[in-house]
Design an enzyme around this catalytic site. Structure first.
Site: not given
Ligand code: GDP
Ligand code: IMO
Ligand code: MG
Length: 421
Positions: A222, A16-17, A38, A299, A129, A301, A409, A237, A13, A40-41, A331
């Site tokens: 991940q 990356k997306g 698992n 999820t 997840t 969570r 960012s 994972t 998280d 979520g980007h 930020d």
């Molecule tokens: P990913 O799994 O690595 O693609 O990241 P996620 O989408 O799960 O979580 C990143 C969260 O941070 C998302 O809600 C994005 O919209 C948000 N986000 C990404 N870059 C920034 C930033 O520079 N500032 C803020 N406030 N939010 C950001």
């Molecule tokens: P993105 O790509 C954050 C975590 C789960 C759990 C462990 C194992 O959005 O960054 P799994 O479902 O793979 O068996 O879970 O890994 N996990 C993540 N945490 N971002 C993810 O993906 C994750 N994918 C799995 O919360 O602790």
């Molecule tokens: Mg994510």
């Protein structure tokens, strides 16, 4: 001509997306190489939010081909939902989405086993997840799995045998609520949808693309600390989330890999169980969660929040061969006055910068260093106009991690970032 990589340096998280969507413009192909739903980007363009689970984050750029590589595990139900969700928003994929025949399929009973095995672990659960990831990779390495290519032939016998095996295994675990008949019906329908998608032999496809001068961006899922080998095992994972996973997950040779962009938040989060040395179980942690909107994209969570951890980042920079860093969510630290980083660990009375075998609290204590904060970033147009304390923090991270920062960012929208070079 080469493969560049974008991946997360923490526990997932990292944003990356957003970064892949931003960079995708310069590439011909964006490819996912591991993980599955698992992930979520999140991508936000003009206030419109999209969360991708299986589909690469290059889909919002026209003319880019998006590849789901052999290292990915696919739940056809989620994939179909994503495709229709994008279509509802006017994003038609057509031939812009290609799926490797060697990618493994997540069966409904893989999800059942995931839930049952977590239930059996009780307080020691991984915090999965529950998308069936672990059981699917287990069948892959156990040489029992079903692959996308199998649906091009009559796969009913194979499906039945694997399902029966799963149902036997499930009897070893506590019973969990799972409507298998309903899930199976949905799955079979989505297999029909999967049949309509364009399949490739990913290794040949990427090889030809490179030969004809195409630029490829490999998108990690991940984070490196969730890597099956190098993460906080067993709280990880089931795939190789690090750069090495690109080679096995797409079928490319190591020497085709050029730049490796490692993403870190300006602080740190983790969702699920397992060690997290800089975790804040206090008001500051609560503030990061609230301001950063730290709730799982898959999820929902609440994410655990803490400070940046230098030994942890030095480790993942090393394992991945990171060539440039992106710092996201800067930020979120606005108005903090001062905040902290762990600059080293105290292990058995010694100050160390290397990760010990076990990262849990009984084995180490993080040494915290104070960082001076800044106010807000309103109206700032370029990197040099950002507050000097923010730029000092960036320089500090560059010095500690011995890698240049390429972007910072400062918001979730596509263009809310500053380039440094
Ligand atoms: P990913 O799994 O690595 O693609 O990241 P996620 O989408 O799960 O979580 C990143 C969260 O941070 C998302 O809600 C994005 O919209 C948000 N986000 C990404 N870059 C920034 C930033 O520079 N500032 C803020 N406030 N939010 C950001
Ligand atoms: P993105 O790509 C954050 C975590 C789960 C759990 C462990 C194992 O959005 O960054 P799994 O479902 O793979 O068996 O879970 O890994 N996990 C993540 N945490 N971002 C993810 O993906 C994750 N994918 C799995 O919360 O602790
Ligand atoms: Mg994510």
């Amino acid at each position: 001509m080469a493969v560049d990589v974008v991946l997360g340096l923490q526990w997932g998280d990292e944003g990356k997306g957003k970064i892949v969507d931003y960079l995708a413009d310069k590439y011909d192909i964006v490819a996912r190489f591991q993980g599955g739903p698992n992930a979520g980007h999140t991508i936000i363009i003009n206030d419109q939010k999209f969360v991708l689970h299986t589909i690469p984050s290059g889909v919002f750029r026209d003319n880019i081909t998006n590849v789901i590589g052999n290292g990915v595990v696919i739940d056809p139900i989620t994939l179909h939902k994503e495709i229709t969700g994008l279509s509802d928003l006017g994003v038609e994929l057509g031939d812009r989405l290609l799926v490797s025949r060697k990618a493994h399929l997540i069966l409904p009973t893989h999800r059942l086993l995931d839930a049952a095995s977590e239930a059996a672990k009780g307080k020691d659960k991984i915090g999965s997840t529950l998308r069936g990831i672990g059981p699917t990779y287990m069948d892959k390495t156990g040489r029992n799995g079903m692959r996308v290519g199998d649906i091009e032939t009559d796969f009913s016998e194979k499906y039945k045998a694997l399902k029966e095996k799963h149902l036997k295994l499930a009897t070893l675990y506590p019973k969990v609520d799972f409507d298998l008949a309903a899930e199976e019906a949905k799955w079979m329908d989505s297999i029909e949808e999967l049949r309509q998608l364009k399949k490739i032999d990913c290794e040949y496809y990427i090889h030809q693309a490179l030969k004809s001068g195409k630029e490829i961006l490999a998108e990690g899922a991940q984070g490196s600390m969730l890597d099956i080998d190098f993460g906080t095992y067993p709280f990880v994972t089931s795939s190789n989330t690090v750069t090495a996973g690109v080679c096995t997950g797409l079928g490319v040779a190591p020497q085709t890999i050029r730049d490796v962009t490692g993403i870190t938040k300006a602080y740190c989060t983790r969702v699920g169980s397992g060690p997290f040395p800089t975790e804040l179980d206090n008001e500051e942690g609560e503030r990061l969660r609230k301001v950063g909107g730290e709730f799982g994209a898959t999820t929902g969570r609440p994410r655990r929040c803490g400070w940046i951890d230098i030994p942890q980042l030095k480790y993942t920079v090393m394992v991945n061969g990171v060539t440039n860093l992106v710092i996201t969510k800067m930020d979120v630290l606005n108005g903090f006055g001062e905040f902290y980083v762990a600059d080293s660990y105290q292990v058995n009375g010694d100050r160390v910068k290397e990760l010990p075998f076990n990262l849990s609290d009984e084995h180490l204590r993080p040494n915290l260093a104070k960082i001076e904060g800044w106010g807000d970033l309103d109206g700032v147009q370029d990197y040099q106009s950002l507050p000097s304390t923010l730029r000092d923090y960036v320089s500090y991270l560059e010095k500690e991690l011995e890698v240049p920062v390429s972007m910072v960012s400062v918001g979730p929208e596509r263009n809310e970032l500053f380039k440094l070079s």
